[in-house]
Design an enzyme around this catalytic site. Sequence first.
Site, PDB file in Angstrom:
ATOM      1  N   GLY A  12      20.077 -43.108 -34.896  1.00 10.27           N
ATOM      2  CA  GLY A  12      18.932 -44.284 -33.347  1.00 10.27           C
ATOM      3  C   GLY A  12      20.256 -45.195 -33.343  1.00 10.27           C
ATOM      4  CG  HIS A 101      27.533 -33.762 -24.447  1.00 12.17           C
ATOM      5  ND1 HIS A 101      26.715 -32.696 -25.524  1.00 12.17           N
ATOM      6  CD2 HIS A 101      28.679 -33.604 -24.890  1.00 12.17           C
ATOM      7  CE1 HIS A 101      27.729 -32.176 -26.533  1.00 12.17           C
ATOM      8  NE2 HIS A 101      28.840 -32.254 -25.146  1.00 12.17           N
ATOM      9  CG  ASP A 142      24.903 -30.556 -23.670  1.00 14.98           C
ATOM     10  OD1 ASP A 142      24.525 -31.649 -24.138  1.00 14.98           O
ATOM     11  OD2 ASP A 142      25.614 -29.995 -24.709  1.00 14.98           O
TER      12      ASP A 142
HETATM   13  C1  GAR Z   1      25.200 -40.021 -29.897  1.00 17.91           C
HETATM   14  O1  GAR Z   1      27.118 -39.456 -30.246  1.00 17.91           O
HETATM   15  C2  GAR Z   1      25.709 -39.039 -29.194  1.00 17.91           C
HETATM   16  O2  GAR Z   1      26.303 -38.572 -27.871  1.00 17.91           O
HETATM   17  C3  GAR Z   1      25.135 -38.010 -29.532  1.00 17.91           C
HETATM   18  O3  GAR Z   1      24.261 -37.942 -31.048  1.00 17.91           O
HETATM   19  C4  GAR Z   1      24.993 -38.839 -31.314  1.00 17.91           C
HETATM   20  C5  GAR Z   1      24.023 -39.963 -31.821  1.00 17.91           C
HETATM   21  O4  GAR Z   1      24.043 -40.873 -32.459  1.00 17.91           O
HETATM   22  N1  GAR Z   1      24.498 -36.921 -29.110  1.00 17.91           N
HETATM   23  C6  GAR Z   1      24.403 -35.439 -29.032  1.00 17.91           C
HETATM   24  O5  GAR Z   1      25.519 -34.933 -29.868  1.00 17.91           O
HETATM   25  C7  GAR Z   1      24.295 -34.477 -28.135  1.00 17.91           C
HETATM   26  N2  GAR Z   1      24.513 -33.469 -27.872  1.00 17.91           N
HETATM   27  P1  GAR Z   1      22.536 -42.304 -32.643  1.00 17.91           P
HETATM   28  O6  GAR Z   1      21.897 -41.123 -33.497  1.00 17.91           O
HETATM   29  O7  GAR Z   1      24.210 -43.115 -33.985  1.00 17.91           O
HETATM   30  O8  GAR Z   1      23.114 -42.733 -31.955  1.00 17.91           O
END
Ligand code: GAR
Length: 190
Positions: A12, A101, A142
């Site tokens: 999050g 992404h 995506d």
């Molecule tokens: C982030 O790096 C986001 O870009 C990625 O998951 C992570 C979540 O981090 N999203 C994806 O890979 C979607 N395909 P967070 O929970 O610390 O925000």
Amino acid sequence: MVKIAVLASGSGSNALKLFRYFENSRLARVEMIVTNNPKAGVIDRFQGIKTTILVFNPSTDSSQTLEALNSRVDVLLLAGYMRLIPKDWTNIFHNRILNIHPALLPKHGGKGMYGKRVHKAVSESGDVESGITVHMVNERYDEGAIIAQFKVQIEPGEAPGLIEQKVRSLEKEHYAPTAAQWIMGLTSSL
Ligand code: GAR
């Protein structure tokens, strides 16, 4: 005031950044945080912060959650949300769902490509750049229209952890302002 729901499955950090960014905005505010994962770090991260956190099970509560979202918010921002958004959601929120992404789509995207897996794939590909893609969401992983990309240089074969650090810093810098620009463009149609 445009009302936002942020969907997150993980720690999050992007969700919190979005929340803070829009806290003092006159354009939009984050109305609720939605997660499919009752153990997600996002729930702890928002402890003590005045907002609604909705935990739901996409297999059993999808249409009821869609109804709740449709009555309470105007746009959905995905921030590390790992499930496919179903077709009835993309119909109701047509062109009103944005995702971030952690790579330069159309490379390194699709089913199963999320979080650290993406950075590992980029590292193994020998690419000399990575970055972030902010894109609209349709019912395929995506593949929605790209709104913006931001790039960072990497060494071929650079360690996935280092790539992740660079990409995460781009996310923190650019996701919220890019989403705000996009929301501004939408306001005439809301
Ligand atoms: C982030 O790096 C986001 O870009 C990625 O998951 C992570 C979540 O981090 N999203 C994806 O890979 C979607 N395909 P967070 O929970 O610390 O925000």
